[in-house]
Scaffold this motif. Structure first.
Motif, PDB file in Angstrom:
ATOM      1  N   ASP A 117       0.320   4.115  -2.661  1.00 56.51           N
ATOM      2  CA  ASP A 117       0.041   5.511  -2.312  1.00 56.51           C
ATOM      3  C   ASP A 117       1.049   6.453  -2.968  1.00 56.51           C
ATOM      4  OD1 ASP A 117      -2.251   5.051  -0.876  1.00 56.51           O
ATOM      5  OD2 ASP A 117      -1.222   4.840   1.050  1.00 56.51           O
ATOM      6  N   HIS A 142      -8.325  -5.923  -1.966  1.00 54.98           N
ATOM      7  CA  HIS A 142      -8.868  -4.588  -2.236  1.00 54.98           C
ATOM      8  C   HIS A 142     -10.381  -4.586  -2.493  1.00 54.98           C
ATOM      9  CE1 HIS A 142      -4.716  -3.160  -2.417  1.00 54.98           C
ATOM     10  NE2 HIS A 142      -4.470  -4.258  -3.106  1.00 54.98           N
ATOM     11  N   GLU A 202       0.810  -1.219   0.000  1.00 48.32           N
ATOM     12  CA  GLU A 202       0.000   0.000   0.000  1.00 48.32           C
ATOM     13  C   GLU A 202       0.844   1.270   0.000  1.00 48.32           C
ATOM     14  OE1 GLU A 202      -2.914  -0.788  -1.381  1.00 48.32           O
ATOM     15  OE2 GLU A 202      -3.592   0.999  -0.323  1.00 48.32           O
TER      16      GLU A 202
END
Ligand code: SF4
Ligand SMILES: [Zn+2]
Lengths: 92, 141
Positions: free
Chosen positions: A46, B92, A42
Motif C-alpha cells: 500500500d 492475491h 500488504e
C-alpha cells in the motif's frame, strides 16, 4: 521511516540480484536503505501504491521491483542497476 | 465491450468482442451466438480444472513453442519466478508478475497476469537479446 527506500519482491530476480549491492552500499558508505517487501506484506504494498504518481512516470508507467526511492527528493531508480549508480543515488 | 458467445454445435464458450469465425473445436463456420454471463458460467463451471506448477511449466513451454521466444534456460531463475507467480495466485487471486506490483484495479492488473503481453515492452521489442521484464521468456536464440 528511513528516507531511502527499496521496494522489492521476494521472488523477483532483479531484486535478488540487487540485494548484494544494497548490502555492500550500506557497509561501505554507512547509509541505510529500508527494505520493503511488497508481495508478502500488504502494508508495504500500500505504501508503494501510495507513491504511484511519483514512481510510475520513472519506471515505465508501472510499479516495478526493485524501486529505489528517496522520499525527500523523490529521486527514483528502478530495475537492475550498477553498483555505482546506486551509490550515486544514495549519497547524493 | 467483451461478451460471451456459445457455439451452437459443440457448446464451446468464447469471451471476446466478436465471436470466432470458425469454431476451434468443431470447425463449424459462423457457429457462435451471444449468451449471458450466467449461461457462460453454467457451461464452463461444469468442469473443474486446476493448473499447478508442473502444468504451468508445461503450458509456458507449449506457449513458446514455435514462437520467437522461449522459456529462459536458467532453471533457477524460472523456479524462483514460478514460486512468485504461484504465491501471487495464492495471496492475491491471480498469477501476477512477481516483478511488478498490482494497482488493485482489476482491469489494469489483468495486464500483469503471467504471461503478460511482453512482446510490446521495451525490454523485448526490437531487442536482439530481448526478454520479458522478469526474464521468464527470452528471445529465441
Ligand atoms: S514480465 Fe515475464 S514473468 Fe512477468 S508477467 Fe510478463 S511474462 Fe510473466
Ligand atoms: Zn463448436
Amino acid at each position: 521511516m528511513n528516507k531511502l527506500l527499496m521496494f522489492h519482491g521476494r521472488e523477483c530476480p532483479h531484486c535478488i540480484a540487487m540485494m548484494p549491492h544494497v548490502d555492500r552500499l550500506e557497509k561501505e558508505t554507512g547509509v541505510e536503505i529500508e527494505r520493503l517487501e511488497v508481495w508478502h506484506n500488504e502494508k508495504n504494498a500500500d505504501l508503494m501504491r501510495a507513491y504511484r504518481e511519483i514512481i510510475e512516470p520513472k519506471c515505465g508507467g508501472q510499479l516495478r521491483t526493485p524501486t529505489f526511492m528517496n522520499t525527500e527528493t523523490n529521486d527514483i531508480l528502478c530495475g537492475e542497476i550498477k553498483y555505482e549508480e546506486l551509490e550515486d543515488w544514495a549519497t547524493k | 465491450m467483451k461478451k460471451f458467445w456459445r457455439c451452437h454445435v459443440c457448446n464451446d464458450v468464447h469471451y471476446g468482442v466478436n465471436p470466432p469465425e470458425v469454431c476451434p473445436t468443431c470447425l463449424v463456420k459462423k457457429a457462435y451466438m451471444e449468451i449471458s454471463s450466467e449461461e457462460a458460467k453454467k457451461i464452463s463451471g461444469r468442469s473443474e480444472s486446476t493448473v499447478d506448477k508442473v502444468d504451468f511449466r508445461k503450458a509456458i513451454e507449449k506457449f513458446s513453442e514455435g514462437n520467437q521466444f522461449q522459456v529462459n534456460p536458467d532453471k533457477k531463475r524460472v523456479e524462483t519466478l514460478l514460486e512468485g507467480i504461484f504465491n501471487c495466485e495464492k495471496n492475491h487471486g491471480m498469477k501476477y508478475c512477481p516483478c511488478r506490483l498490482i494497482t488493485k484495479n482489476f482491469e489494469d492488473d489483468l495486464k500483469l497476469v503471467c504471461p503478460c503481453n511482453f512482446r510490446i515492452h521495451e525490454t523485448y521489442k526490437n531487442k536482439e537479446d530481448g526478454e520479458c521484464w522478469c526474464g521468464l521468456f527470452i528471445r529465441r536464440q
